[in-house]
Design an enzyme around this catalytic site. Structure first.
Site, mmCIF file in Angstrom:
data_model
loop_
_atom_site.group_PDB
_atom_site.id
_atom_site.type_symbol
_atom_site.label_atom_id
_atom_site.label_comp_id
_atom_site.label_asym_id
_atom_site.label_seq_id
_atom_site.Cartn_x
_atom_site.Cartn_y
_atom_site.Cartn_z
ATOM 1 N N ARG A 85 -1.792 7.748 2.486
ATOM 2 C CA ARG A 85 -3.549 8.570 2.694
ATOM 3 C C ARG A 85 -4.447 8.690 4.137
ATOM 4 N NH1 ARG A 85 -2.967 4.332 -0.504
ATOM 5 N NH2 ARG A 85 -4.502 3.671 -3.028
ATOM 6 N N THR A 86 -3.238 7.736 4.384
ATOM 7 C CA THR A 86 -4.195 8.192 6.133
ATOM 8 C C THR A 86 -3.607 9.542 6.903
ATOM 9 O OG1 THR A 86 -4.505 6.186 6.609
ATOM 10 C CG2 THR A 86 -4.566 7.500 8.620
ATOM 11 N N LYS A 113 17.110 6.132 16.846
ATOM 12 C CA LYS A 113 18.873 5.514 17.790
ATOM 13 C C LYS A 113 18.518 5.820 18.741
ATOM 14 C CE LYS A 113 19.835 9.739 15.582
ATOM 15 N NZ LYS A 113 20.463 11.996 15.517
ATOM 16 N N ARG A 135 0.706 6.207 14.777
ATOM 17 C CA ARG A 135 0.540 5.006 13.955
ATOM 18 C C ARG A 135 1.686 4.403 14.386
ATOM 19 N NH1 ARG A 135 -1.004 3.033 7.546
ATOM 20 N NH2 ARG A 135 -2.668 4.117 8.735
ATOM 21 N N HIS A 163 -8.268 0.749 13.849
ATOM 22 C CA HIS A 163 -7.741 1.939 13.296
ATOM 23 C C HIS A 163 -9.297 2.541 13.093
ATOM 24 C CE1 HIS A 163 -6.295 4.491 10.016
ATOM 25 N NE2 HIS A 163 -5.777 3.290 9.198
#
Length: 340
Positions: A85-86, A113, A135, A163
């Site tokens: 969704r975000t 890596k 995020r 958030h």
């Protein structure tokens, strides 16, 4: 009256209650921050300015049908955690505004890596983006990255911390349905301990004058919960009594180490939102959920799909509007028509 007619009328009624934009203090920009890293610390008028701006984008048409004020600017979505969704919401928001939008596949990048966050910042600076949407699984990682890059940064969720755009879209949804935030009683229920959504909503609702309750078993409440200015309840029927809004949260198993509930079945019995528990709230109660929903764990299907009370679908819609507003506001200093 059909469900379609009812939904159309609710949208028309909500649009009629749009509040007038808030005016900043003399000599002060309405949103003076370069980044949006959290809700904590934002003033009520700054939150209102973002909500008012988002209101203008609510129901926004596809890019070809309207202006694209951010054409020529670049947005990079850097998601260290999986999202549906975000991430999609930010992509759609950027493209509707005309931005060149790139989503960075961290799982297939040099970060996996062994590249450090600071090395990533140097790489991003060399790409010269205008907005970075991040995020990350660790609290504070987004703020650290914001210190090292030269562009605006939007926190799309960091660990258990915050958030902010989720809280803004929740607030916009409530305001469109209820006409206000101040004076409402809002119950946030479920996994409070692991939820960045709960924290951002608590900060925002407190700043806007709402009365906040949290409802959860003791194992899913943070130790400092009493210092957040909320009422704490351990029983759903007590916590939901006469509430205007009920926000349900999912069990965040990916952040849990150990057993926080005996079983999902027992959790649903005591803390799942069912029609009989919801009956304790006000007759016009609004039901919300940030998604993804676990039906039969934190919410019953009959409640989630009840158009008379559920605003879950509208939350998704308002997510695009809010993210358009954040991209707009944070890039105004780059646009000659808005810089003054």
């Amino acid at each position: 009256m059909s469900d379609t007619d009812g939904r159309t009328r609710r949208k028309r009624d909500r649009g009629a209650r749009t509040p007038a934009p808030a005016s900043p203090p003399p000599g002060r920009k309405p949103f003076p921050h370069r980044d949006l890293l959290g809700i904590e610390g934002l003033a009520a008028e700054e939150i209102t300015f973002l909500l008012d701006t988002a209101e203008g984008y609510a129901g926004s048409a596809r890019p070809a049908a309207g202006p694209r004020p951010l054409t020529g600017l670049t947005q990079i979505n850097l998601f260290f955690e999986a999202s549906t969704r975000t991430l999609m919401s930010f992509e759609i928001a950027g493209k509707r505004l005309g931005m060149d939008t790139v989503s960075f596949a961290v799982a297939a990048s040099s970060i996996k890596k062994g590249e450090t966050l600071l090395d990533t910042a140097q790489t991003l600076n060399a790409m010269r983006p205008d907005v970075l949407v991040v995020r990350h699984a660790h609290s504070g990682a987004v703020s650290l990255l914001a210190e090292k890059v030269h562009c605006a940064v939007i926190n799309a969720g960091d660990g258990r911390h915050e958030h902010p755009t989720q809280a803004l879209l929740d607030a916009l949804t409530i305001r469109r349905r209820k006409g206000r935030l101040a004076g409402l009683t809002v119950a946030i229920c479920g996994d409070i301990t692991h939820s960045r959504v709960a924290r951002s909503n608590i900060h925002l609702l407190a700043a806007m004058g709402a009365r906040i309750r949290v409802v959860a078993p003791p194992t899913l409440l943070p130790r400092d919960c009493d210092r957040l200015g909320v009422e704490v309840h351990h029983h759903m029927r007590d916590g939901l009594a006469d509430c205007d809004v009920v926000m349900m949260l999912r069990l965040q198993k990916e952040r849990m180490q150990g057993a926080f509930v005996p079983s999902e079945r027992e959790f649903y019995h005591f803390y799942g939102l069912t029609p009989d528990k919801l009956a304790r709230a006000r007759r016009d109660v609004l039901v919300m959920h940030p998604g993804p929903m676990n039906r039969g764990v934190e919410i019953a299907t009959a409640v989630a799909d009840d158009l008379a009370h559920s605003a879950i679908e509208e939350q998704v819609e308002m997510g695009v509007a809010v993210r358009m507003a954040c991209l707009d506001v944070l890039t105004r200093h780059l646009r000659p028509d808005m810089a003054a």
